[in-house]
Scaffold this motif. Structure first.
Motif, PDB file in Angstrom:
ATOM      1  N   PHE A  11      65.276  25.527  -3.708  1.00 19.78           N
ATOM      2  CA  PHE A  11      65.083  26.583  -2.704  1.00 19.78           C
ATOM      3  C   PHE A  11      64.063  27.582  -3.269  1.00 19.78           C
ATOM      4  N   CYS A  12      63.119  28.040  -2.425  1.00 16.74           N
ATOM      5  CA  CYS A  12      62.066  28.954  -2.879  1.00 16.74           C
ATOM      6  C   CYS A  12      61.420  28.368  -4.138  1.00 16.74           C
ATOM      7  N   CYS A  13      61.005  27.123  -4.008  1.00 24.88           N
ATOM      8  CA  CYS A  13      60.612  26.331  -5.179  1.00 24.88           C
ATOM      9  C   CYS A  13      59.219  26.651  -5.690  1.00 24.88           C
ATOM     10  N   GLY A  14      58.409  27.411  -4.924  1.00 29.99           N
ATOM     11  CA  GLY A  14      57.073  27.754  -5.387  1.00 29.99           C
ATOM     12  C   GLY A  14      56.227  26.518  -5.628  1.00 29.99           C
ATOM     13  N   LEU A  15      55.392  26.548  -6.653  1.00 33.60           N
ATOM     14  CA  LEU A  15      54.514  25.412  -6.911  1.00 33.60           C
ATOM     15  C   LEU A  15      55.192  24.263  -7.658  1.00 33.60           C
ATOM     16  N   GLY A  16      56.495  24.408  -7.959  1.00 34.22           N
ATOM     17  CA  GLY A  16      57.246  23.274  -8.497  1.00 34.22           C
ATOM     18  C   GLY A  16      57.483  23.272  -9.987  1.00 34.22           C
ATOM     19  N   ASP A  43      59.649  26.089   0.563  1.00 28.21           N
ATOM     20  CA  ASP A  43      58.965  27.339   0.252  1.00 28.21           C
ATOM     21  C   ASP A  43      58.216  27.792   1.495  1.00 28.21           C
ATOM     22  N   VAL A  44      57.989  29.109   1.613  1.00 31.37           N
ATOM     23  CA  VAL A  44      57.328  29.663   2.793  1.00 31.37           C
ATOM     24  C   VAL A  44      55.809  29.638   2.669  1.00 31.37           C
ATOM     25  N   ASP A  45      55.290  29.450   1.455  1.00 31.53           N
ATOM     26  CA  ASP A  45      53.851  29.505   1.196  1.00 31.53           C
ATOM     27  C   ASP A  45      53.247  28.099   1.293  1.00 31.53           C
ATOM     28  N   PRO A  46      52.364  27.843   2.283  1.00 28.35           N
ATOM     29  CA  PRO A  46      51.775  26.498   2.416  1.00 28.35           C
ATOM     30  C   PRO A  46      50.971  26.080   1.176  1.00 28.35           C
ATOM     31  N   ALA A  48      51.503  26.994  -1.952  1.00 27.21           N
ATOM     32  CA  ALA A  48      52.468  26.629  -2.994  1.00 27.21           C
ATOM     33  C   ALA A  48      53.074  25.264  -2.712  1.00 27.21           C
ATOM     34  N   ALA A  49      53.304  24.969  -1.444  1.00 27.76           N
ATOM     35  CA  ALA A  49      53.857  23.665  -1.079  1.00 27.76           C
ATOM     36  C   ALA A  49      52.893  22.537  -1.432  1.00 27.76           C
ATOM     37  N   ARG A  50      51.593  22.775  -1.232  1.00 24.70           N
ATOM     38  CA  ARG A  50      50.607  21.750  -1.597  1.00 24.70           C
ATOM     39  C   ARG A  50      50.533  21.578  -3.116  1.00 24.70           C
ATOM     40  N   ASP A  51      50.648  22.698  -3.843  1.00 16.48           N
ATOM     41  CA  ASP A  51      50.691  22.598  -5.306  1.00 16.48           C
ATOM     42  C   ASP A  51      51.924  21.817  -5.759  1.00 16.48           C
ATOM     43  N   PHE A  52      53.051  22.058  -5.110  1.00 14.87           N
ATOM     44  CA  PHE A  52      54.302  21.359  -5.430  1.00 14.87           C
ATOM     45  C   PHE A  52      54.113  19.851  -5.314  1.00 14.87           C
ATOM     46  N   GLU A  53      53.504  19.434  -4.219  1.00 14.88           N
ATOM     47  CA  GLU A  53      53.298  18.003  -4.013  1.00 14.88           C
ATOM     48  C   GLU A  53      52.362  17.415  -5.060  1.00 14.88           C
ATOM     49  N   GLN A  54      51.360  18.214  -5.511  1.00  8.80           N
ATOM     50  CA  GLN A  54      50.427  17.739  -6.531  1.00  8.80           C
ATOM     51  C   GLN A  54      51.118  17.629  -7.893  1.00  8.80           C
ATOM     52  N   LEU A  55      51.932  18.630  -8.274  1.00 12.17           N
ATOM     53  CA  LEU A  55      52.543  18.662  -9.603  1.00 12.17           C
ATOM     54  C   LEU A  55      53.784  17.785  -9.716  1.00 12.17           C
ATOM     55  N   VAL A  56      54.561  17.709  -8.622  1.00 16.08           N
ATOM     56  CA  VAL A  56      55.848  17.009  -8.675  1.00 16.08           C
ATOM     57  C   VAL A  56      55.761  15.622  -8.041  1.00 16.08           C
ATOM     58  N   GLY A  57      54.838  15.455  -7.085  1.00 14.08           N
ATOM     59  CA  GLY A  57      54.703  14.156  -6.427  1.00 14.08           C
ATOM     60  C   GLY A  57      55.704  13.929  -5.321  1.00 14.08           C
ATOM     61  N   VAL A  58      56.305  15.021  -4.818  1.00 11.67           N
ATOM     62  CA  VAL A  58      57.311  14.929  -3.760  1.00 11.67           C
ATOM     63  C   VAL A  58      56.953  15.942  -2.680  1.00 11.67           C
ATOM     64  N   LEU A 528      44.645  24.282  -8.936  1.00 11.51           N
ATOM     65  CA  LEU A 528      45.594  24.528  -7.870  1.00 11.51           C
ATOM     66  C   LEU A 528      44.883  24.656  -6.528  1.00 11.51           C
ATOM     67  N   ASP A 529      45.677  24.721  -5.477  1.00  8.42           N
ATOM     68  CA  ASP A 529      45.128  24.791  -4.130  1.00  8.42           C
ATOM     69  C   ASP A 529      44.392  26.108  -3.901  1.00  8.42           C
ATOM     70  N   GLY A 530      43.239  26.040  -3.218  1.00 14.34           N
ATOM     71  CA  GLY A 530      42.483  27.232  -2.878  1.00 14.34           C
ATOM     72  C   GLY A 530      41.420  27.561  -3.903  1.00 14.34           C
ATOM     73  N   LEU A 531      40.824  28.763  -3.757  1.00 12.61           N
ATOM     74  CA  LEU A 531      39.734  29.191  -4.633  1.00 12.61           C
ATOM     75  C   LEU A 531      39.949  30.589  -5.195  1.00 12.61           C
ATOM     76  N   SER A 532      41.108  31.182  -4.943  1.00  9.52           N
ATOM     77  CA  SER A 532      41.355  32.563  -5.328  1.00  9.52           C
ATOM     78  C   SER A 532      42.119  32.652  -6.640  1.00  9.52           C
ATOM     79  N   ASP A 533      41.521  33.314  -7.644  1.00  9.48           N
ATOM     80  CA  ASP A 533      42.230  33.546  -8.901  1.00  9.48           C
ATOM     81  C   ASP A 533      43.489  34.371  -8.682  1.00  9.48           C
TER      82      ASP A 533
END
Length: 594
Positions: A11-16, A43-46, A48-58, A528-533
């Motif tokens: 829950f509220c898993c962030g980038l994973g 997670d509510v942040d799209p 972060a959700a894309r990062d989660f899928e990249q790092l965790v593979g789920v 990570l996803d995006g271009l913003s530091d």
């Protein structure tokens, strides 16, 4: 070996970060081995959700867990058309309609963070954010009430224990109602994850007493590492090979200057030691890096360097060792000191110590007579003075038996000079074991392309540049510029200012922060996803360090394996039994049978 694969959900898993740590964990009890499989997260942040899928593979489900009242309090407006509150069925779908063995909850912590003032933390906006802790626990319990989750990890900032006490009391009541034994504690992610950062967190752990009668123990504690053990394995900041996340942040000029004056290991309070007069530092002056040849003196028989517009002693080799002065002429002996028995030079209009031999070694000094052996150096071929009981600064000898021109570290022997004595540890750092070799063939002749190519050329600010070629570089043409634009205090730029301790005081790059969080190894690549530091740093800072999550997952895997075998405790070499300060998280209620 008997293998067990347990399932985890966030829950509220962030980038994973937590999920990645669980996936790395492995536990063993006897001939049984436990590993973990992530079945999803919310997670509510799209991004972060894309990062989660990249790092965790789920897959990570993007879902707002606010109630309507919480949404309105936090955003200051009603939710958009089509928005609805999440339900227990939504939670089950996000987990692929599977039941996890462990749920990891890491709710937003801004409302309880010490970085937020007490007054601001009490506003409706941040109270609504804090209430997500209670909301997540309730949704989790409802989603799997018919098949309860065996273990729960609830992680947050330590100050939640005070600012969110009323919420934690309600969470305890809910968990106990659903059959859980609960305990609250704190831990340092750095110590349990062997990290190079100290990250203290609040931790609530719960086990379903019917399914898991075994005790749950704290992970083993380790010593924190130094940041250099991580950063030293990485490319230098700004190296393009490490990707865009390894760029040096652009800071205001005044911020760079302040960083340079902060003592290593300290903070802004170091600046209070500086003397400031009329808005300027009284005791320091910031200057550019010294150029090669700074205060350089040419030999009489050597050619001079290129004569530039500002050829002076302090910006190059623009002085000369002139042999034409008459030997021992007093007028050429700046700061010269005459012996008591010598004749003085001619008295002229200027006769200060810095302008000739206008000082004298006067033996008639006031005060008691000094011992004549003090600081005395005896030539090798002369007799020593009388040996007395005095010691320390008495007689010394000028011993010629050590061959070689110098004892200095990193000294370079001229081509026509003798080398120092060769010893077993002859390296460049232990004496004159380097040589100025004139044979590399760098002498340039007419017609040589290097001679006319403008290599290392610097273009004046008012001059035009040459044609820009595909291979333009500072070392293959006139591709540098004499830029007169000194930065203003608020100008943002990347600067390298050598601090008082001789090092470069700089901010961590975003990639370095990710490595300190153990999201990736220093030798790996991350984007990570995006271009913003700023967005990257926020998601990295919100993450649970995977190595800390791995340590938690491994003790939980051990607990689940013990539950399968019917054991309620285990003797081991962990700090629980060896050191009395490491106490088991026996999450049983008072009076509950072990």
């Amino acid at each position: 070996m008997i293998r067990r694969e347990y399932k985890t959900f966030g829950f509220c898993c962030g980038l994973g970060g937590g999920a990645k740590g669980f996936k790395k964990a492995a536990s063993q009890v006897g001939n049984m081995v436990a590993t973990w499989k992530c079945i999803g997260g919310i997670d509510v942040d799209p991004a972060a959700a894309r990062d989660f899928e990249q790092l965790v593979g789920v897959k990570c489900t993007v879902m707002d867990l606010f109630t309507r009242a919480m949404y309105t309090a936090f955003h200051g407006k009603e939710p958009p058309v089509g928005w609805r509150e999440a339900t227990a069925a939504d939670i089950r779908r996000a987990a692929g309609n599977e039941t996890p063995d462990c749920v990891f909850i890491s709710s937003p912590c801004k409302g309880a963070s010490g970085l937020l003032s007490e007054a601001l933390s009490r506003t409706p906006k941040y109270q609504a954010l804090n209430e997500l802790t209670l909301r997540c626990v309730w949704l989790m319990c409802e989603a799997w009430k018919d098949n309860p989750v065996k273990l729960i990890v609830f992680e947050n900032v330590p100050r939640l224990a005070t600012r969110g006490r009323h919420l934690l009391d309600q969470i305890n009541q809910i968990l106990r109602y659903y059959g859980y034994a609960v305990n609250e504690t704190t831990h340092d992610c750095g110590q349990i994850g062997k990290l190079a950062q100290s990250r203290k967190r609040f931790l609530m752990v719960a086990r379903h007493m019917e399914q898991v009668p075994a005790f749950l123990y704290e992970p083993e504690i380790h010593r924190l590492q130094g940041v250099g053990t991580v950063l030293g394995r990485m490319p230098m900041p700004g190296d393009t090979a490490a990707g865009p996340m390894h760029r040096v942040p652009s800071l205001q000029w005044k911020t760079w200057v302040r960083l340079a004056f902060v003592e290593a290991g300290s903070d802004w309070r170091s600046l209070n030691k500086l003397a400031v007069e009329d808005g300027r530092l009284r005791d320091y002056l910031i200057v550019p890096e010294y150029r090669d040849g700074y205060m350089g003196v040419n030999r009489w028989d050597e050619p001079s360097g290129t004569v530039a517009g500002r050829s002076g002693p302090t910006n190059g080799t623009f002085s000369v060792a002139d042999p034409r002065g008459p030997a021992n002429a007093a007028q050429y002996q700046q700061y010269g000191v005459l012996r008591w028995g010598e004749t003085s030079g001619a008295i002229i209009g200027v006769k200060s110590p810095g302008q000739g031999t206008f000082s004298v070694a006067d033996p008639r000094h006031p005060g008691p007579a000094k011992h004549n052996n003090e600081f005395r150096i005896v030539p090798w071929d002369q007799a020593a003075g009388a040996v007395t009981s005095a010691h320390g600064t008495g007689q010394c000898v000028q011993d010629p038996r050590r061959a070689g021109p110098t004892f200095g570290k990193y000294a370079v022997t001229p081509w026509d000079s003798a080398a120092g004595t060769v010893i077993s540890g002859s390296t460049t750092g232990q004496g004159a074991y380097a040589v100025a070799d004139p044979r590399p063939g760098m002498r340039r002749e007419p017609g040589d392309h290097y001679l006319t190519g403008g290599h290392y050329g610097v273009v004046g600010w008012e001059q035009p540049s040459g044609a820009v070629s595909a291979a333009a570089g500072h070392d293959n043409g006139r591709w540098s510029v004499a830029d007169p634009r000194l930065p203003a205090a608020n100008d943002k730029l990347i600067a390298i200012i050598r601090a008082l301790d001789g090092t470069w005081h700089r901010p961590f790059t975003t990639f370095e922060l990710a490595c300190l969080q153990s999201l990736v190894e220093p030798e790996e690549y991350l984007e990570l996803d995006g271009l913003s530091d700023q967005a990257w740093r926020e998601r990295i800072g919100n993450a649970v360090p995977p190595d800390a999550a791995q340590a938690i997952a491994e003790v939980m895997g051990t607990t689940l394996l013990l539950a399968e075998t019917g054991d309620t405790f285990r003797l081991s070499a962990t700090p629980i039994w060896v050191r009395p300060v490491a106490v088991a998280l026996s999450v049983a209620n008072v009076g509950e049978a072990a």
